[in-house]
Design a protein around this motif. Structure first.
Motif, PDB file in Angstrom:
ATOM      1  N   GLU A  53       0.833  -1.209   0.000  1.00 55.74           N
ATOM      2  CA  GLU A  53       0.000   0.000   0.000  1.00 55.74           C
ATOM      3  C   GLU A  53       0.868   1.259   0.000  1.00 55.74           C
ATOM      4  OE1 GLU A  53      -2.532  -0.936   3.316  1.00 55.74           O
ATOM      5  OE2 GLU A  53      -4.005  -1.932   2.007  1.00 55.74           O
ATOM      6  N   LYS A  54       2.030   1.208   0.642  1.00 60.42           N
ATOM      7  CA  LYS A  54       2.979   2.336   0.583  1.00 60.42           C
ATOM      8  C   LYS A  54       3.497   2.507  -0.843  1.00 60.42           C
ATOM      9  CE  LYS A  54       4.668   1.584   5.285  1.00 60.42           C
ATOM     10  NZ  LYS A  54       5.827   1.142   6.085  1.00 60.42           N
ATOM     11  N   VAL A  55       3.792   1.398  -1.501  1.00 61.80           N
ATOM     12  CA  VAL A  55       4.244   1.442  -2.896  1.00 61.80           C
ATOM     13  C   VAL A  55       3.154   2.059  -3.768  1.00 61.80           C
ATOM     14  CG1 VAL A  55       4.868   0.019  -4.906  1.00 61.80           C
ATOM     15  CG2 VAL A  55       5.827  -0.511  -2.652  1.00 61.80           C
ATOM     16  N   GLU A  56       1.917   1.627  -3.569  1.00 62.45           N
ATOM     17  CA  GLU A  56       0.802   2.144  -4.365  1.00 62.45           C
ATOM     18  C   GLU A  56       0.638   3.661  -4.209  1.00 62.45           C
ATOM     19  OE1 GLU A  56      -2.456  -1.385  -4.823  1.00 62.45           O
ATOM     20  OE2 GLU A  56      -2.320  -0.427  -2.856  1.00 62.45           O
ATOM     21  N   LYS A  57       0.793   4.155  -2.999  1.00 61.56           N
ATOM     22  CA  LYS A  57       0.688   5.608  -2.770  1.00 61.56           C
ATOM     23  C   LYS A  57       1.767   6.352  -3.541  1.00 61.56           C
ATOM     24  CE  LYS A  57      -1.555   5.471   1.701  1.00 61.56           C
ATOM     25  NZ  LYS A  57      -1.440   5.643   3.133  1.00 61.56           N
ATOM     26  N   ARG A  58       2.979   5.810  -3.515  1.00 64.88           N
ATOM     27  CA  ARG A  58       4.091   6.438  -4.233  1.00 64.88           C
ATOM     28  C   ARG A  58       3.838   6.412  -5.739  1.00 64.88           C
ATOM     29  NH1 ARG A  58       9.633   6.999  -2.179  1.00 64.88           N
ATOM     30  NH2 ARG A  58      10.376   8.624  -3.540  1.00 64.88           N
ATOM     31  N   LEU A  59       3.319   5.279  -6.225  1.00 66.01           N
ATOM     32  CA  LEU A  59       2.994   5.162  -7.648  1.00 66.01           C
ATOM     33  C   LEU A  59       1.885   6.132  -8.033  1.00 66.01           C
ATOM     34  CD1 LEU A  59       3.070   1.282  -7.981  1.00 66.01           C
ATOM     35  CD2 LEU A  59       4.793   2.884  -8.854  1.00 66.01           C
ATOM     36  N   ALA A  60       0.866   6.227  -7.209  1.00 68.35           N
ATOM     37  CA  ALA A  60      -0.257   7.127  -7.502  1.00 68.35           C
ATOM     38  C   ALA A  60       0.207   8.574  -7.592  1.00 68.35           C
ATOM     39  CB  ALA A  60      -1.340   6.979  -6.442  1.00 68.35           C
ATOM     40  N   ALA A  61       1.168   8.941  -6.770  1.00 67.04           N
ATOM     41  CA  ALA A  61       1.694  10.310  -6.790  1.00 67.04           C
ATOM     42  C   ALA A  61       2.489  10.597  -8.058  1.00 67.04           C
ATOM     43  CB  ALA A  61       2.570  10.551  -5.561  1.00 67.04           C
ATOM     44  N   ASN A  62       2.886   9.544  -8.771  1.00 69.76           N
ATOM     45  CA  ASN A  62       3.672   9.693 -10.001  1.00 69.76           C
ATOM     46  C   ASN A  62       2.987   9.040 -11.194  1.00 69.76           C
ATOM     47  OD1 ASN A  62       6.442  10.850  -9.095  1.00 69.76           O
ATOM     48  ND2 ASN A  62       5.922   9.309  -7.565  1.00 69.76           N
ATOM     49  N   SER A  63       1.671   8.934 -11.144  1.00 75.43           N
ATOM     50  CA  SER A  63       0.928   8.144 -12.129  1.00 75.43           C
ATOM     51  C   SER A  63       0.928   8.726 -13.540  1.00 75.43           C
ATOM     52  CB  SER A  63      -0.507   7.931 -11.660  1.00 75.43           C
ATOM     53  OG  SER A  63      -1.177   9.173 -11.560  1.00 75.43           O
ATOM     54  N   ARG A  65       3.626   9.461 -15.150  1.00 75.03           N
ATOM     55  CA  ARG A  65       4.848   8.974 -15.803  1.00 75.03           C
ATOM     56  C   ARG A  65       4.573   7.668 -16.543  1.00 75.03           C
ATOM     57  NH1 ARG A  65       9.809   9.215 -11.649  1.00 75.03           N
ATOM     58  NH2 ARG A  65      10.394   7.598 -13.151  1.00 75.03           N
ATOM     59  N   THR A  66       5.106   7.547 -17.733  1.00 75.55           N
ATOM     60  CA  THR A  66       4.906   6.344 -18.542  1.00 75.55           C
ATOM     61  C   THR A  66       5.492   5.110 -17.883  1.00 75.55           C
ATOM     62  OG1 THR A  66       4.952   7.703 -20.524  1.00 75.55           O
ATOM     63  CG2 THR A  66       5.255   5.347 -20.832  1.00 75.55           C
ATOM     64  N   ASP A  67       6.688   5.225 -17.291  1.00 73.83           N
ATOM     65  CA  ASP A  67       7.295   4.060 -16.647  1.00 73.83           C
ATOM     66  C   ASP A  67       6.469   3.584 -15.453  1.00 73.83           C
ATOM     67  OD1 ASP A  67       8.033   6.357 -15.206  1.00 73.83           O
ATOM     68  OD2 ASP A  67      10.051   5.640 -14.763  1.00 73.83           O
ATOM     69  N   VAL A  68       5.880   4.513 -14.736  1.00 73.45           N
ATOM     70  CA  VAL A  68       5.012   4.151 -13.608  1.00 73.45           C
ATOM     71  C   VAL A  68       3.743   3.471 -14.116  1.00 73.45           C
ATOM     72  CG1 VAL A  68       3.599   5.081 -11.719  1.00 73.45           C
ATOM     73  CG2 VAL A  68       5.944   5.916 -12.065  1.00 73.45           C
ATOM     74  N   GLN A  69       3.171   3.993 -15.191  1.00 73.61           N
ATOM     75  CA  GLN A  69       1.984   3.368 -15.779  1.00 73.61           C
ATOM     76  C   GLN A  69       2.289   1.942 -16.240  1.00 73.61           C
ATOM     77  OE1 GLN A  69       0.671   6.043 -18.865  1.00 73.61           O
ATOM     78  NE2 GLN A  69       0.370   7.717 -17.414  1.00 73.61           N
ATOM     79  N   ASP A  70       3.452   1.745 -16.864  1.00 76.33           N
ATOM     80  CA  ASP A  70       3.865   0.414 -17.310  1.00 76.33           C
ATOM     81  C   ASP A  70       4.036  -0.531 -16.112  1.00 76.33           C
ATOM     82  OD1 ASP A  70       3.868   1.341 -19.917  1.00 76.33           O
ATOM     83  OD2 ASP A  70       6.053   1.510 -20.038  1.00 76.33           O
ATOM     84  N   TYR A  71       4.680  -0.043 -15.059  1.00 77.82           N
ATOM     85  CA  TYR A  71       4.884  -0.853 -13.855  1.00 77.82           C
ATOM     86  C   TYR A  71       3.545  -1.231 -13.239  1.00 77.82           C
ATOM     87  CZ  TYR A  71       6.624  -2.206  -9.231  1.00 77.82           C
ATOM     88  OH  TYR A  71       6.898  -2.892  -8.071  1.00 77.82           O
TER      89      TYR A  71
END
Length: 148
Positions: A53-63, A65-71
């Motif tokens: 869930e911590k990872v998801e929050k970090r990803l959501a804050a950078n959503s 970015r193409t690399d984040v979307q791919d991940y």
């Protein structure tokens, strides 16, 4: 905190039982729910749900970015929320078991915040093929020397 290499077996049903040392670490953390996923389908990452869930929050804050979307796409495709039973067993996602060849003997590696499960044979071949170079070992020495 997860560390080391622990061997286990994936049952035909897709369940895996955590080795005693790993189960003890999980029990100390009071964790029974995990997010099992992979960014590439070559292994299974087993994240305590709170850590994921911590990872998801970090990803959501950078959503944006193409690399984040791919991940996020990859980890959602292979991902499954699972609950561990009292014996330390849970089911690995079928799509990930098939792609990463997670059946029979597997290696569970501690990666500090999460566990990573590999086909034992595939991992042994990969380790042998990618032995650390002198330059890489020197770089690691520099990082570890900073601990003093």
């Amino acid at each position: 905190m997860f560390r080391g290499n622990h061997q286990a077996k994936v049952e035909e049903s897709g369940r895996i039982k955590l080795p005693v040392a790993v189960k003890e670490a999980v029990d100390r953390m009071q964790v029974t729910e995990f997010y099992v996923t992979s960014p590439n389908g070559t292994s299974a990452e087993v994240w305590p749900l709170g850590e994921w869930e911590k990872v998801e929050k970090r990803l959501a804050a950078n959503s944006s970015r193409t690399d984040v979307q791919d991940y996020m796409e990859q980890t959602s495709f292979y991902g499954l929320e699972v609950k561990m039973d009292s014996a330390g067993r849970f089911v690995l996602p079928q799509i990930l078991r098939e792609k990463a060849k997670l059946s029979g003997d597997v290696a569970i590696l501690g990666k500090a915040r999460y566990l990573e499960i590999y086909n034992l044979e595939t991992l042994a071949e990969s380790i042998k093929a990618s032995a650390m170079s002198k330059q890489a070992r020197a770089g690691m020495s520099a990082i570890l020397d900073e601990l003093d």
